[in-house]
Each structure stands twice: as C-alpha cells, then as structure tokens.
Write a protein that holds these residues in place. Structure first.
Motif, mmCIF file in Angstrom:
data_model
loop_
_atom_site.group_PDB
_atom_site.id
_atom_site.type_symbol
_atom_site.label_atom_id
_atom_site.label_comp_id
_atom_site.label_asym_id
_atom_site.label_seq_id
_atom_site.Cartn_x
_atom_site.Cartn_y
_atom_site.Cartn_z
ATOM 1 N N THR A 167 -30.877 20.740 4.536
ATOM 2 C CA THR A 167 -31.149 22.180 4.638
ATOM 3 C C THR A 167 -29.906 22.989 5.006
ATOM 4 O OG1 THR A 167 -31.800 22.015 6.972
ATOM 5 C CG2 THR A 167 -33.556 21.794 5.344
ATOM 6 N N LEU A 168 -28.732 22.406 4.774
ATOM 7 C CA LEU A 168 -27.497 23.127 5.129
ATOM 8 C C LEU A 168 -27.161 24.216 4.108
ATOM 9 C CD1 LEU A 168 -25.142 20.228 6.282
ATOM 10 C CD2 LEU A 168 -25.993 22.105 7.706
ATOM 11 N N PHE A 169 -26.701 25.338 4.608
ATOM 12 C CA PHE A 169 -26.114 26.380 3.752
ATOM 13 C C PHE A 169 -24.599 26.225 3.789
ATOM 14 C CE2 PHE A 169 -30.021 29.011 4.347
ATOM 15 C CZ PHE A 169 -30.236 29.322 3.007
ATOM 16 N N GLU A 170 -24.023 26.053 2.622
ATOM 17 C CA GLU A 170 -22.581 25.841 2.535
ATOM 18 C C GLU A 170 -21.844 27.182 2.494
ATOM 19 O OE1 GLU A 170 -22.156 22.342 -0.298
ATOM 20 O OE2 GLU A 170 -20.475 23.661 -0.834
ATOM 21 N N VAL A 171 -20.693 27.243 3.143
ATOM 22 C CA VAL A 171 -19.871 28.457 3.115
ATOM 23 C C VAL A 171 -18.451 28.068 2.734
ATOM 24 C CG1 VAL A 171 -18.929 30.357 4.482
ATOM 25 C CG2 VAL A 171 -21.224 29.522 4.960
ATOM 26 N N LYS A 172 -17.885 28.767 1.771
ATOM 27 C CA LYS A 172 -16.489 28.528 1.405
ATOM 28 C C LYS A 172 -15.625 29.081 2.535
ATOM 29 C CE LYS A 172 -13.604 29.712 -2.566
ATOM 30 N NZ LYS A 172 -12.558 30.306 -1.812
ATOM 31 N N TYR A 173 -14.766 28.244 3.095
ATOM 32 C CA TYR A 173 -13.940 28.676 4.226
ATOM 33 C C TYR A 173 -12.474 28.407 3.864
ATOM 34 C CZ TYR A 173 -12.688 29.445 9.125
ATOM 35 O OH TYR A 173 -12.163 29.938 10.293
#
Ligand code: 4AD
Ligand code: MG
Length: 431
Positions: A167-173
């Motif tokens: 259930t992770l939301f990925e974020v471009k960092y």
C-alpha cells in the motif's frame, strides 16, 4: 469600530443593539419585507429588513441570494416563531460578497456533493461533523498534555515501509525513490529513547486497493509510543485515551451529535462501561460458537468476521495476540506462545470494526530481518532502526488510532468519506 458578535453570542445577549456577520443561509421576501436567515460558524438567526427603512437600496436587498456574505446591525429580540428563537430587526446592512445562484440545492446526489465539496463544507451537516472532529482532536491533545507526554513529529517522506509494501505511495525524490508515510511509528521508536512518552497526529497514506466505507488513501493517524510499556499497559492507555476524548465530545458537542441523528446517551453508556480485552484465540471461539464461523488460527480477521464478533459486544473490544505469522515485522512473538504476537486491535461496536492498531515492539533483530527479507525488503533501509535495539534498548509499545474511523463511529455515520473535509480515495482526489 463596530464590534461584531457571533450569532450565538448575540442570542446569549438576547436583547438590544447588535452587530453580526455571516452568510445567507435562507432568504425569502415580499414587497414589504425581506427575511434572511444568516449563518456563521456558531449558529443561524432570522433577520428582517423592512422596505420602509431601505427605500433607496431595496432592489439590492431584494436580490440578495443564498450564500451572500453580509454585515448586519440592528436590534435583537426573542421571537418564538423564528427558527432559532430570536430575530434581528436590521437597521444597517452591508453586502460584503455577492453570491451567484448557489449550485447546492435540496436533494443533490452524493456525487454532486462530492464534486462540490468545497461548498458543501458550509452545510450544517459538514459543519457539525467538522466541529466534532475538532473537539475530538483537541481533547486528545489535552489528554496527552495531562499525561505529560511530549509531542513528536516524524518525516512524511520515508525510505521504507512500516505496514507492508503493497500500500505504499511512491514519490520521485530527485534521483531517488521515497514513500509517503504509512505510519509515524518507526521514527517514534527512535524518539522514545529520548523523550520516553510521545504522541502525534499526522497525515498517513495508503494506496488501498479496495473501495470500502472504512478506508481512505489519505487519512490522519493519531499515534502514541511509550518506553518501558508492555502490551497490557499500552492497551489500557488506548482505552483511557478514547474514553477521555469521547467524554469531551459528548460534553461539548451533543447538539451536533443529535443533529446527525446520533443519540449522545448511547456514547455515554459506552464510556461508563468496562471495555474488555480478549485474545484472538478467544475471538475465534466466539466466532465459532456464537456466529457459526469457522476461522482457522493463522488468518487476520476480515471485516465480516469483525462485524460478526462485535455483534456480541456493545462497547469497544481490544483483541490481542493475533497470529505472529501474518503480523507486521515489528510485532514480537509472545515468548510463551510463539505463534501469538504481542499486538492488538481495538474494534468498535455497531459494525464499525477496527479503530486502533498497536503492539509491543520487537527487540529481536534476527527475527525482524527474517520477516523483512521474506517480504523482499532491502535490509539496508532498516539498519538505523536496528541500531535502536543495539544501544540500550528497552521494552516499548505503541499504537495508532484512525482519526476518521473514531469520528465516523462517534457520529454514527455510514461512510468514512463524510468525516474528512477533502477525501482521497482511489477514484476521488478533486477538489
Ligand atoms: O493498524 P494500523 O495499520 O497500525 C499502524 O500503522 C501502526 N504502525 C500504528 C502504531 O502502532 N503506531 O493502522 C492504525 C489505524 C487502524 O486501526 C485504522 O483505524 C486506521 O489506522 N487506518 C485507516 N483509516 C482510514 N483509512 C485507511 N486506509 C486506514 N488504514 C488504517
Ligand atoms: Mg491494523
């Protein structure tokens, strides 16, 4: 300078000169009179404008529409015929912001109201829910201040999971990849070795796959973490916290509860009674003997099973010792009965199900590594977390309360989307 009172304060004054400001909730007129029910955050009141007093500006007054914002000055008096028992004879008025023809009228569909959430927030229903939510959250702060806890805030952008990768939301960092917080917990576990007793409330993100009436993709979790505490102490703290908050809500928001169709007396009975703690294995027994449901040991309880189980209780129940096998990596096995974990869920009655999840925390680096590897996690990301076990670790425990789940239950509502101002679900993220 005119001193404006809230509508409630004006009614408490009850007579004499008064100045108020707010939004037009209802309006009707004849060729001699205009009736405006004005609304502010505190209440509504009927205001009357006589054409005789406003000959030159009657056209403006006559055209005042719903949601126009206004400042009004006049004389207030008791009037049993008025909707809230008082009426203001207006002597001076000012239109602050004109209003187009307001899109929200009676009997709109749920979809339409969701599309117009930014306006629907002004409804008495939403205002009542948001006041209850605010009182609940403020009560919780008070509870932890009285208990001498420190507030501790954690990062929202995190390098790893806490509650399972699915259930992770990925974020471009920049050149890397991070995730939106699933929980405050892992960072809280670092801080308890400094502050010992801590709490917070923060936005929490889960890419839930299913659309249900109890899951949001963005929700607020209210967590607590305590050094030296074991499972028993932490479950008792969770009960105490919730009872404290519900009492405050009953005390300060009974009008709002009643407006939502929720009888505060039901909640009063709930907080007066003891809330039982049972083991998962006992819950399975109840399910088998009283509900005819044969759940094998080793499965997490699903919504249907929680619902069936809770038909036999009229207060929240703490269920402990879920099967270690299906629990998150940080939940330790009970030394005496290894297939049971030192963890708990609190389930609310009346079909509301899980409202709190928590546990004692594992101090066994080997066991945690094994579990994380089985989930395909890169252990490097957890080295800092394992450090916490290497340098003077102590038993510690904590839990997370689903703010929306609790407010939904207190208000007696059907959908979790009703208790957050701007819900985020798989198919709703605007406005
Ligand atoms: O049971 P959960 O997943 O527990 C944790 O995240 C722990 N790390 C907390 C801790 O020990 N500090 O989530 C805690 C609570 C649930 O009991 C539920 O009330 C709520 O958060 N929750 C949700 N609420 C709305 N939408 C969702 N998708 C939710 N997922 C969990
Ligand atoms: Mg849970």
């Amino acid at each position: 300078m005119v001193e404006y009172k809230s509508i409630q304060e004006a009614m408490d004054q009850g007579e004499g000169k008064i100045a108020i400001r707010g939004w037009v909730h209802r309006e009707r007129g004849s060729n001699k009179l205009k009736f405006i029910v004005l609304r502010d955050s505190s209440n509504t009141i009927q205001c009357v404008l006589k054409k005789d007093n406003f000959e030159n500006s009657w056209d403006d007054i006559d055209h005042v529409q719903i949601e126009t914002s206004m400042r009004l000055e006049g004389t207030i008096k008791k009037d049993d015929r008025a909707p809230t028992g008082y009426e203001i004879q207006v002597e001076k008025y000012e239109i602050v912001g004109e209003s187009d023809s307001y899109p929200i009228t009676k009997d709109q569909s749920k979809e339409f109201l969701a599309d117009n959430r930014h306006l629907w927030l002004r409804s008495r229903r939403m205002t009542s829910i948001l006041k209850i939510r605010s009182t609940y959250v403020q009560a919780r702060d008070e509870f932890f201040r009285l208990k001498k806890f420190f507030r501790f805030d954690s990062p929202i952008l995190q390098p790893s999971q806490c509650e399972g990768g699915s259930t992770l939301f990925e974020v471009k960092y920049y050149k890397d990849k991070l995730y939106l917080a699933q929980s405050w917990q892992l960072y809280a576990e670092a801080a308890v070795f400094s502050l010992e007793k801590i709490y917070n409330m923060g936005p929490t993100f889960r890419a839930e796959k299913s659309r249900t009436s109890r899951h949001l993709c963005e929700f607020w979790m209210a967590e607590a973490e305590v050094a030296w505490a074991d499972l028993n102490e932490i479950t008792e703290l969770a009960k105490e916290e919730l009872k404290f908050c519900i009492k405050k809500v009953i005390g300060e928001r009974s009008e709002e509860l009643k407006f939502l169709g929720r009888d505060p007396e039901i909640l009063k009975l709930v907080v007066e009674k003891d809330w039982p703690t049972i083991k998962y294995r006992e819950a399975l027994k109840v399910l088998k003997e009283k509900c005819g449901m044969d759940v094998p040991f080793g499965k997490d309880l699903r919504t249907v099973e929680e619902e069936e189980l809770m038909k036999h209780f009229d207060v929240p129940v703490v269920v402990t010792h879920y099967p270690t096998k299906v629990m998150a990596f940080y939940k330790p096995a009970d030394e005496e009965v290894k297939d049971e974990a030192l963890c708990f869920d609190m389930l609310a009655p009346e079909g509301y199900g899980e409202i709190v999840g928590g546990s004692q925390r594992s101090t066994d680096i080997k066991e945690m590594t094994k579990k994380l590897e089985a989930e395909g996690e890169d252990i490097k990301n957890y080295e800092w977390y394992f450090d916490l076990r290497k340098y003077g670790s102590v038993p510690h425990s904590g839990y997370g309360v689903g703010v929306e789940r609790v407010v939904k239950w207190m208000c007696g509502l059907d959908s979790i989307k009703d208790v957050i101002p701007f819900p985020r679900t798989p198919d709703r993220f605007i406005p």
